[in-house]
Design a protein around this motif. Structure first.
Motif, PDB file in Angstrom:
ATOM      1  N   ARG A  38       0.839  -1.205   0.000  1.00  0.00           N
ATOM      2  CA  ARG A  38       0.000   0.000   0.000  1.00  0.00           C
ATOM      3  C   ARG A  38       0.871   1.252   0.000  1.00  0.00           C
ATOM      4  N   SER A  39       1.965   1.223   0.757  1.00  0.00           N
ATOM      5  CA  SER A  39       2.880   2.370   0.800  1.00  0.00           C
ATOM      6  C   SER A  39       3.536   2.592  -0.562  1.00  0.00           C
ATOM      7  N   VAL A  40       3.874   1.502  -1.259  1.00  0.00           N
ATOM      8  CA  VAL A  40       4.451   1.625  -2.599  1.00  0.00           C
ATOM      9  C   VAL A  40       3.469   2.318  -3.534  1.00  0.00           C
ATOM     10  N   LEU A  41       2.215   1.876  -3.505  1.00  0.00           N
ATOM     11  CA  LEU A  41       1.201   2.472  -4.380  1.00  0.00           C
ATOM     12  C   LEU A  41       0.946   3.927  -4.009  1.00  0.00           C
ATOM     13  N   THR A  42       0.937   4.230  -2.724  1.00  0.00           N
ATOM     14  CA  THR A  42       0.748   5.614  -2.274  1.00  0.00           C
ATOM     15  C   THR A  42       1.849   6.515  -2.811  1.00  0.00           C
ATOM     16  N   PHE A  43       3.091   6.048  -2.711  1.00  0.00           N
ATOM     17  CA  PHE A  43       4.219   6.832  -3.230  1.00  0.00           C
ATOM     18  C   PHE A  43       4.076   7.036  -4.735  1.00  0.00           C
ATOM     19  N   ASP A  44       3.739   5.975  -5.458  1.00  0.00           N
ATOM     20  CA  ASP A  44       3.612   6.069  -6.914  1.00  0.00           C
ATOM     21  C   ASP A  44       2.566   7.102  -7.324  1.00  0.00           C
ATOM     22  N   ILE A  45       1.408   7.070  -6.683  1.00  0.00           N
ATOM     23  CA  ILE A  45       0.325   7.993  -7.051  1.00  0.00           C
ATOM     24  C   ILE A  45       0.687   9.416  -6.665  1.00  0.00           C
ATOM     25  N   ASN A  46       1.272   9.602  -5.498  1.00  0.00           N
ATOM     26  CA  ASN A  46       1.683  10.951  -5.089  1.00  0.00           C
ATOM     27  C   ASN A  46       2.724  11.522  -6.036  1.00  0.00           C
ATOM     28  N   CYS A  47       3.616  10.681  -6.539  1.00  0.00           N
ATOM     29  CA  CYS A  47       4.661  11.148  -7.449  1.00  0.00           C
ATOM     30  C   CYS A  47       4.142  11.334  -8.869  1.00  0.00           C
ATOM     31  N   GLY A  48       2.940  10.836  -9.136  1.00  0.00           N
ATOM     32  CA  GLY A  48       2.394  10.974 -10.477  1.00  0.00           C
ATOM     33  C   GLY A  48       2.143  12.408 -10.875  1.00  0.00           C
ATOM     34  N   GLY A  49       1.907  13.271  -9.882  1.00  0.00           N
ATOM     35  CA  GLY A  49       1.727  14.693 -10.155  1.00  0.00           C
ATOM     36  C   GLY A  49       0.326  15.089 -10.555  1.00  0.00           C
ATOM     37  N   ALA A  50      -0.628  14.141 -10.581  1.00  0.00           N
ATOM     38  CA  ALA A  50      -1.990  14.460 -10.996  1.00  0.00           C
ATOM     39  C   ALA A  50      -2.959  14.547  -9.828  1.00  0.00           C
ATOM     40  N   ILE A  51      -2.710  13.792  -8.772  1.00  0.00           N
ATOM     41  CA  ILE A  51      -3.612  13.739  -7.629  1.00  0.00           C
ATOM     42  C   ILE A  51      -2.816  13.325  -6.403  1.00  0.00           C
TER      43      ILE A  51
END
Length: 428
Positions: free
Chosen positions: A50-63
């Motif tokens: 879950r932490s990996v996915l959280t980091f990925d989405i936060n780094c996506g720059g869209a949301i």
């Protein structure tokens, strides 16, 4: 069997996979919430995913992903829409039979899209990559943005030789995930490697400095020890760059007595085709750091032919073409990198006495400073989506930093011993 009590009990999940998710990337978009993995078995492991996915989405720059709160989790049963109005989407996780099931809930419409199960191997290296791929899928579907989470990064790691022998420093090529995890050393030259880059999806190139000379080598990711000399040429060859087509290699060579810009044609197997040719030279001037435009027709490079090092554009296919000055706002330019969409050129420059990362916008014909702070920054590299920038700081604590679009602060993705430099993204 892994179990997670998740949002699958929501009444509106009965609608199933019946809607397309489309959302514009605006700064006022509500955050996304990722439910925690409630499970007595493998809970810690699932929380790491879950932490990996959280980091990925936060780094996506869209949301942004909203922080975890116990009160929010306790409001799941029974589900009350008013408790979730502050979020645009809720992402549930359910694990069973060594599979991980994601369901994306549109809070406003009270609809859900359920994704095919992701197999769990309980090998963190493998499962992290599957989560990265899922993050990229979300970015494409939600925002029509190419994700970068599943990309790899080449870089060098420099450290002091502890055996007391010369040279006092050694530098090797490493590879890591887009978030800096799963770092793995590729070369073991016990020498000094520089400027790595992907030659193809399976091969990479790098500069190796040994016995007073620098040469360009190639190697396979799976067998990096079986390296080969890429060019056979007198003198030093430095700062290589490969065109998107993979059929041309630009580099700097001093075969004429000073650093000049050269080009080598490559065949489909990435082997030299014919002899390298000199593209540009200027009296008493040094050329450096070539980078190709996406269509391969132009090369941007650094030259001090008119004084302070600045970036010039050269239409190398036209033998009568002369370099055109591009950057004028900031001084002492270095390490340009052309974005894959052709719209921007990142580079390092001295701003108020400190080297910062800057971007030239070809459509607006404007130069913008992207970073601040007292640390020296060098070697910007555009991600394949032309939105994320990677660069390294310089000094005793040289690390790789990721600058997502619209980010308030850059994100340091590496840590530990050694100086990390020359980050380069994997190709499409």
């Amino acid at each position: 069997m892994l179990k997670i009590i998740a949002l699958s009990l929501f009444p509106f999940l009965l609608f199933g996979d019946i809607f397309e998710v489309v959302l514009s990337t605006q700064e006022n978009v509500k955050p996304l919430y990722i439910c925690a993995a409630h499970s007595e078995e493998k809970k810690e492991y699932l929380d790491r995913l879950r932490s990996v996915l959280t980091f990925d989405i936060n780094c996506g720059g869209a949301i942004e992903v909203a922080p975890f709160t116990l009160d929010q989790e306790l409001s799941l049963f029974p589900f009350q829409k008013e408790h979730w109005d502050s979020f645009c989407y809720v992402l549930s996780m359910e694990a069973f039979d060594k599979k991980l099931l994601f369901s994306l809930i549109d809070v406003e419409k009270e609809k859900v899209k359920t994704y095919p199960p992701i197999p769990l191997t309980e090998n963190l290296t493998i499962d992290r990559y599957l989560i990265h791929r899922f993050s990229d899928q979300l970015h494409q579907e939600l925002f029509s943005i190419q994700g970068i989470a599943s990309k790899k990064i080449l870089y060098t790691q420099r450290a002091h030789n502890l055996n007391g022998k010369e040279p006092s420093w050694h530098s090797e090529v490493w590879i890591c995930d887009s978030d800096g995890a799963n770092a793995k050393q590729l070369t073991h030259t016990h020498g000094y490697c520089l400027s790595p880059g992907f030659l193809s999806t399976q091969e990479f190139f790098y500069v190796f400095h040994d016995k007073g000379q620098s040469k360009i080598y190639r190697a396979f990711l799976n067998h990096p020890e079986e390296n080969q000399l890429l060019l056979s040429m007198r003198g030093n060859q430095l700062l290589p760059a490969v065109a998107k087509s993979g059929l041309h290699l630009a580099f700097i060579a001093d075969v004429t007595g000073k650093p000049d810009l050269f080009l080598q044609q490559l065949d489909t197997k990435k082997k030299p085709l014919g002899k390298p040719r000199q593209l540009y030279s200027a009296p008493r001037a040094t050329q450096a750091s070539p980078t190709f435009s996406p269509d391969g027709k132009e090369i941007a490079f650094v030259s001090d032919k008119d004084g302070t090092p600045r970036i010039y554009l050269l239409n190398w296919k036209n033998p009568e073409s002369q370099p055109k000055l591009l950057t004028k706002k900031f001084r002492d330019n270095s390490s340009p990198c052309w974005s894959a969409d052709g719209k921007k050129l990142a580079y390092a420059a001295k701003v108020d006495g400190v080297r910062q990362i800057c971007v030239y916008d070809f459509e607006k014909e404007e130069e913008t400073q992207m970073t601040t702070g007292f640390e020296t920054k060098e070697n910007p590299s555009w991600a394949p989506n032309s939105l994320h920038l990677l660069y390294n700081t310089e000094g005793d604590l040289s690390e790789l930093y990721l600058l997502p679009p619209h980010a308030k602060e850059p994100i340091c993705i590496t840590s530990g011993p050694g100086q990390k430099r020359f980050g380069s993204w994997s190709i499409q």
